[in-house]
Design an enzyme around this catalytic site. Structure first.
Site, PDB file in Angstrom:
ATOM      1  N   ASP A   1      48.670  43.281  38.693  1.00 33.18           N
ATOM      2  CA  ASP A   1      49.254  41.978  38.439  1.00 33.18           C
ATOM      3  C   ASP A   1      50.617  41.832  39.116  1.00 33.18           C
ATOM      4  O   ASP A   1      51.548  42.581  38.824  1.00 33.18           O
ATOM      5  CB  ASP A   1      49.396  41.797  36.913  1.00 33.18           C
TER       6      ASP A   1
ATOM      7  N   THR B   1      50.326  34.907  40.900  1.00 32.12           N
ATOM      8  CA  THR B   1      51.663  35.450  41.135  1.00 32.12           C
ATOM      9  C   THR B   1      51.741  36.204  42.465  1.00 32.12           C
ATOM     10  O   THR B   1      52.734  36.101  43.171  1.00 32.12           O
ATOM     11  CB  THR B   1      52.077  36.396  39.997  1.00 32.12           C
ATOM     12  N   THR B   2      50.678  36.937  42.778  1.00 34.56           N
ATOM     13  CA  THR B   2      50.693  37.670  44.041  1.00 34.56           C
ATOM     14  C   THR B   2      50.647  36.676  45.194  1.00 34.56           C
ATOM     15  O   THR B   2      51.404  36.804  46.174  1.00 34.56           O
ATOM     16  CB  THR B   2      49.491  38.628  44.121  1.00 34.56           C
TER      17      THR B   2
ATOM     18  N   ASP C   1      45.737  36.305  31.922  1.00 34.40           N
ATOM     19  CA  ASP C   1      45.657  35.441  33.110  1.00 34.40           C
ATOM     20  C   ASP C   1      44.435  34.539  33.025  1.00 34.40           C
ATOM     21  O   ASP C   1      44.508  33.342  33.305  1.00 34.40           O
ATOM     22  CB  ASP C   1      45.529  36.284  34.394  1.00 34.40           C
TER      23      ASP C   1
HETATM   24  P1  ADP Z   1      47.070  36.449  42.188  1.00 34.66           P
HETATM   25  O1  ADP Z   1      48.134  37.265  41.520  1.00 34.66           O
HETATM   26  O2  ADP Z   1      47.634  35.606  43.280  1.00 34.66           O
HETATM   27  O3  ADP Z   1      46.228  35.685  41.234  1.00 34.66           O
HETATM   28  P2  ADP Z   1      44.762  38.055  42.610  1.00 34.66           P
HETATM   29  O4  ADP Z   1      44.766  39.496  42.926  1.00 34.66           O
HETATM   30  O5  ADP Z   1      44.318  37.635  41.259  1.00 34.66           O
HETATM   31  O6  ADP Z   1      46.178  37.511  42.927  1.00 34.66           O
HETATM   32  O7  ADP Z   1      43.854  37.345  43.703  1.00 34.66           O
HETATM   33  C1  ADP Z   1      43.615  35.981  43.674  1.00 34.66           C
HETATM   34  C2  ADP Z   1      42.867  35.564  44.918  1.00 34.66           C
HETATM   35  O8  ADP Z   1      41.593  36.208  44.971  1.00 34.66           O
HETATM   36  C3  ADP Z   1      42.591  34.065  44.911  1.00 34.66           C
HETATM   37  O9  ADP Z   1      42.871  33.548  46.186  1.00 34.66           O
HETATM   38  C4  ADP Z   1      41.099  33.989  44.594  1.00 34.66           C
HETATM   39  O10 ADP Z   1      40.495  32.829  45.133  1.00 34.66           O
HETATM   40  C5  ADP Z   1      40.598  35.243  45.271  1.00 34.66           C
HETATM   41  N1  ADP Z   1      39.291  35.694  44.761  1.00 34.66           N
HETATM   42  C6  ADP Z   1      38.904  35.852  43.484  1.00 34.66           C
HETATM   43  N2  ADP Z   1      37.620  36.269  43.422  1.00 34.66           N
HETATM   44  C7  ADP Z   1      37.188  36.366  44.695  1.00 34.66           C
HETATM   45  C8  ADP Z   1      35.949  36.738  45.308  1.00 34.66           C
HETATM   46  N3  ADP Z   1      34.902  37.090  44.599  1.00 34.66           N
HETATM   47  N4  ADP Z   1      35.902  36.719  46.660  1.00 34.66           N
HETATM   48  C9  ADP Z   1      36.973  36.374  47.386  1.00 34.66           C
HETATM   49  N5  ADP Z   1      38.142  36.020  46.890  1.00 34.66           N
HETATM   50  C10 ADP Z   1      38.272  36.003  45.556  1.00 34.66           C
HETATM   51 MG    MG Z   2      44.988  36.401  39.781  1.00 34.56          MG
END
Ligand code: ADP
Ligand code: MG
Length: 525
Positions: free
Chosen positions: A67, A100-101, A392
């Site tokens: 996270d 957040t990332t 989240d």
């Molecule tokens: P954040 O802290 O920004 O939420 P995450 O590590 O949760 O970071 O990643 C979020 C990103 O991953 C988003 O852009 C979301 O659309 C993408 N994402 C989630 N599931 C998938 C998937 N199955 N395939 C590709 N991208 C995905």
């Molecule tokens: Mg996320």
């Protein structure tokens, strides 16, 4: 270096001799570098194949997480500009609970692009203007990406699942957890929106994460005052007291002048009957469950146990508040005042033991529709990360349900935003155009990073994604188990709430432009 001015031959110090001052390009580039470094630190955790980080604090406490906000918080960052990127993640977490990332890496890349522009002699003010202009085009692009389909349970589940994919969900699939999350959010939905605060997460180490379930009520860390008490009471009337049920501890030190065995016996009898009196008053009140913030004398609890009454003693103030708001009980400060009208009610109140921990479950409280996601997992680290992931997911599902707006995930929205910005940039005059285009380039970091984190070549992936976006209108880099393919994220169920993207663009832009505008850093020692 201290600032020095001469007045009448005498040196005059306007700043402390120990303060540090950096100016001009030096200040800009050191701030930009610090900001970029922070964003870089979370880059590898982005997306479904993002890696975790292990953070060890000075006391040896370990946190394992994916996270962004948690990582940045734990990193103990000191540089003021870097701290601003941490704030981006914090704002994102507070406002929408996820992304957040994404917000952090976009901010870092906006800084990186700004650095190049400064090298090319584009003035900071021009960069700031261009970035703001691009950010408003980005917001329009997000609006255009909002899907037409009504946000139903299926889409909500996809939103929850997309936010949890790749998080340490233990043995559980993000899919089954997402179902629990949607159920929880639906439970607290009202005409005025989602009462997100009515969903809590309670973690309990021990079982496998498969045992994670939704409790229609609250869970608190309390144990019965006596082991002979019933472990569960159905259709419970609950009294909440601020009363010590025993001889007041304050009286214990009082001195009694006792000169004979008779007097001693009399004193003991008096105490016995006082205690007996408390027990009888409570028993006769008609409550099946009693919660008190104070002590309960062993004799009282034995008596109440025999009467089949479940008692929790020394209940902390926040647990007491939760019990009151769930059951509708009124807090009573003196036993004489206790009457039925003060009782709260619940369908079921039970006490269960989990190894070292005792928990009380208050289900079906009469006053509030509170629910608890009761998270199980093998170890402390597993449940902690699950708690963050579920937190989240609850936030994004609540956000999506309230606004009814979701956008394609997997980088598709960022590709679409960048495309729109580049198209509109052509009509923007002067050097500002460079800044607007740079903003689009910065947004490419999301699809590029998703590609890199799945082991793909980021440049190839970007080129393919743009081509697919051009021909299909929507294209993301979708990870499904072992497979990584380019396709329509809406069809594969990879969706994010529109508000998560809106907030990420806004807070990243704000932080980046604020950092770029600084050309003088004055730091006290
Ligand atoms: P954040 O802290 O920004 O939420 P995450 O590590 O949760 O970071 O990643 C979020 C990103 O991953 C988003 O852009 C979301 O659309 C993408 N994402 C989630 N599931 C998938 C998937 N199955 N395939 C590709 N991208 C995905
Ligand atoms: Mg996320």
């Amino acid at each position: 270096m201290a600032q020095q001015r001469r007045m009448g031959g005498q040196p005059m110090f306007i700043m402390s001799e120990d303060s540090q001052r950096t100016q001009g390009r030096d200040a800009q580039s050191s701030n930009i570098m610090a900001g970029k470094a922070v964003a870089e630190a979370v880059r590898t955790t982005l997306g479904p194949r993002g890696m975790d980080k292990m953070l060890v604090d000075s006391s040896g406490e370990v946190v394992i997480t994916n996270d962004g906000a948690t990582i940045l918080n734990e990193m103990d960052i000191e540089h003021p500009a870097a701290q601003m990127i941490v704030e981006v993640a914090e704002t994102q977490e507070e406002e929408v609970g996820d992304g957040t990332t994404t917000a952090g890496v976009i901010a870092g890349n906006l800084l990186g692009e700004a650095e190049d522009l400064i090298e090319q002699d584009v003035h900071a003010t021009t960069i700031v203007e261009g970035y703001h202009e691009a950010a408003s085009i980005a917001q329009e692009a997000i609006d255009e990406q909002v899907g037409d389909a009504a946000v139903d349970d299926e889409i909500l589940k996809q939103v929850g699942e997309s936010s949890m994919t790749g998080k340490g969900t233990g043995g559980l699939t993000a899919e089954s957890l997402a179902e629990t999350v949607v159920e929880a959010v639906r439970h607290v939905e009202t005409d005025d929106g989602v009462a997100r605060d009515n969903v809590t997460v309670h973690t309990q180490v021990g079982a496998s994460s498969n045992a994670t379930e939704l409790v229609p009520g609250i869970v608190i860390d309390e144990e019965p005052a006596h082991e002979g008490m019933p472990s569960s009471v159905e259709d419970a009337s609950i009294a909440v007291l601020d009363v010590e049920l025993g001889v007041r501890t304050g009286d214990v030190d009082a001195e009694y002048a006792i000169d004979s065995i008779d007097q001693l016996n009399a004193a003991i009898d008096a105490e016995e009957s006082e205690v007996q009196g408390y027990a009888e008053t409570v028993a006769e009140s008609g409550a099946d469950v009693v919660v008190t913030t104070d002590d309960v004398d062993d004799r009282v609890s034995t008596f109440l146990a025999n009467e089949g009454i479940l008692v929790f003693e020394n209940v902390g103030s926040s647990d007491t508040k939760d019990i009151i708001s769930a059951t509708g009980a009124t807090r009573v400060g003196a036993l004489d005042d206790l009457e039925e009208a003060d009782f709260g009610h619940a369908d079921r109140i039970s006490a269960e033991n989990y190894g070292d921990d005792d928990l009380a479950f208050i289900e079906g409280g009469a006053a509030a529709e509170t629910v608890t996601v009761f998270v199980r997992g093998g170890t402390e680290h597993v449940v902690d990360e699950l708690e963050r992931a579920i937190g989240d997911a609850l936030d994004v599902v609540a956000t999506a349900l309230e606004s009814g707006e979701v956008v394609p995930g997997a980088g598709a929205t960022e590709i679409a935003i960048a495309d729109k910005i580049r198209q509109e940039a052509a009509g923007i005059e002067g050097r500002k155009q460079l800044a607007v285009t740079a903003f689009a380039d910065a947004l490419d970091v999301v699809p590029r990073t998703l590609a890199a984190n799945t082991g793909q070549d980021p440049i190839d992936a970007l080129v393919d994604l743009r081509a697919a976006h051009e021909s299909e209108g929507r294209a993301g880099l979708i990870t499904d188990g072992e497979d990584v393919t380019i396709g329509d994220p809406l069809e594969s169920g990879v969706v994010d709430p529109a508000d998560v993207k809106r907030e990420a663009v806004e807070s990243a832009t704000e932080a980046a432009t604020m950092i770029v505008r600084i050309d003088d850093v004055i730091a006290a020692e």
